[in-house]
Write a protein that holds these residues in place. Structure first.
Motif, PDB file in Angstrom:
ATOM      1  N   ARG A  19       0.822  -1.214   0.000  1.00  0.00           N
ATOM      2  CA  ARG A  19       0.000   0.000   0.000  1.00  0.00           C
ATOM      3  C   ARG A  19       0.858   1.267   0.000  1.00  0.00           C
ATOM      4  O   ARG A  19       0.330   2.367   0.033  1.00  0.00           O
ATOM      5  N   SER A  20       2.193   1.094  -0.036  1.00  0.00           N
ATOM      6  CA  SER A  20       3.114   2.237   0.011  1.00  0.00           C
ATOM      7  C   SER A  20       4.219   2.085  -1.023  1.00  0.00           C
ATOM      8  O   SER A  20       5.396   2.293  -0.731  1.00  0.00           O
ATOM      9  N   LEU A  21       3.853   1.746  -2.233  1.00  0.00           N
ATOM     10  CA  LEU A  21       4.825   1.617  -3.321  1.00  0.00           C
ATOM     11  C   LEU A  21       5.118   3.003  -3.883  1.00  0.00           C
ATOM     12  O   LEU A  21       4.284   3.906  -3.793  1.00  0.00           O
ATOM     13  N   THR A  22       6.304   3.186  -4.423  1.00  0.00           N
ATOM     14  CA  THR A  22       6.674   4.495  -4.950  1.00  0.00           C
ATOM     15  C   THR A  22       6.852   4.434  -6.463  1.00  0.00           C
ATOM     16  O   THR A  22       7.154   3.375  -7.032  1.00  0.00           O
ATOM     17  N   GLY A  23       6.647   5.566  -7.090  1.00  0.00           N
ATOM     18  CA  GLY A  23       6.831   5.652  -8.531  1.00  0.00           C
ATOM     19  C   GLY A  23       7.053   7.085  -8.966  1.00  0.00           C
ATOM     20  O   GLY A  23       6.907   8.019  -8.180  1.00  0.00           O
ATOM     21  N   THR A  24       7.405   7.232 -10.222  1.00  0.00           N
ATOM     22  CA  THR A  24       7.581   8.544 -10.834  1.00  0.00           C
ATOM     23  C   THR A  24       6.929   8.539 -12.199  1.00  0.00           C
ATOM     24  O   THR A  24       7.226   7.679 -13.033  1.00  0.00           O
ATOM     25  N   LEU A  25       6.029   9.467 -12.406  1.00  0.00           N
ATOM     26  CA  LEU A  25       5.468   9.671 -13.733  1.00  0.00           C
ATOM     27  C   LEU A  25       6.380  10.716 -14.378  1.00  0.00           C
ATOM     28  O   LEU A  25       6.417  11.859 -13.934  1.00  0.00           O
TER      29      LEU A  25
END
Length: 167
Positions: A19-25
């Motif tokens: 529930r706390s995954l990170t990403g960058t658009l």
């Protein structure tokens, strides 16, 4: 048994809670590979396959913009497309359409974790498409655009730069 999954996979998320995954658009999306960048998805297992694997049903987290550039009867006709930039504003404020975020592989909910970036640029370095005829491309962006927002669109070729705004 796997229950949830996300795409694109990032090893930096291995120790994060689902529930706390990170990403960058990304604010710059290079189109040479023909692959849509920033196309984050989350999914849940729906059936187990005969070989012991799992089949997942995926849903998109962000918006997809379909852009058609028609340079017919303009100085850009026949030019090689080098870049396309979309910027979004609301009144005097910029609307973030790219940046860093956290998300849940369980339900696709997401939260922006930086100031965000109000423009996305598509680039072509190796395979610049020709504007001899209408050309269609796609970009991923945060789903924060509202009716009435102002789009500023910039199209760049080797010899020209065209810019216009529209609601």
């Amino acid at each position: 048994s796997p229950v949830y999954a996300y795409y694109p996979y990032n090893a930096a998320n291995n120790s994060n809670d689902m529930r706390s995954l990170t990403g960058t658009l990304p604010a710059t999306q290079n189109m040479d590979s023909g692959t849509l960048q920033g196309d984050y998805k989350y999914g849940s297992a729906i059936t187990q396959t005969d070989d012991g694997g799992w089949e997942f049903e995926f849903k998109h987290i962000f918006s997809l913009a379909r852009i058609t550039i028609d340079a017919t009867d303009t100085p850009l006709q026949g030019e090689a497309l080098k870049g396309f930039t979309l910027s979004v504003s609301r009144g005097d404020a910029d609307v973030p359409i790219a940046g860093d975020f956290t998300f849940s592989a369980e339900d696709g909910s997401w939260t922006q974790t930086d100031e965000g970036i109000s423009s996305i640029t598509l680039t072509w370095d190796k395979t610049s498409p020709s504007l001899k005829q209408a050309f269609t491309c796609y970009m991923s962006l945060f789903p924060l655009v509202r009716s009435g927002d102002l789009f500023t669109i910039t199209v760049s070729t080797e010899n020209y730069k065209a810019e216009f705004t529209a609601n």
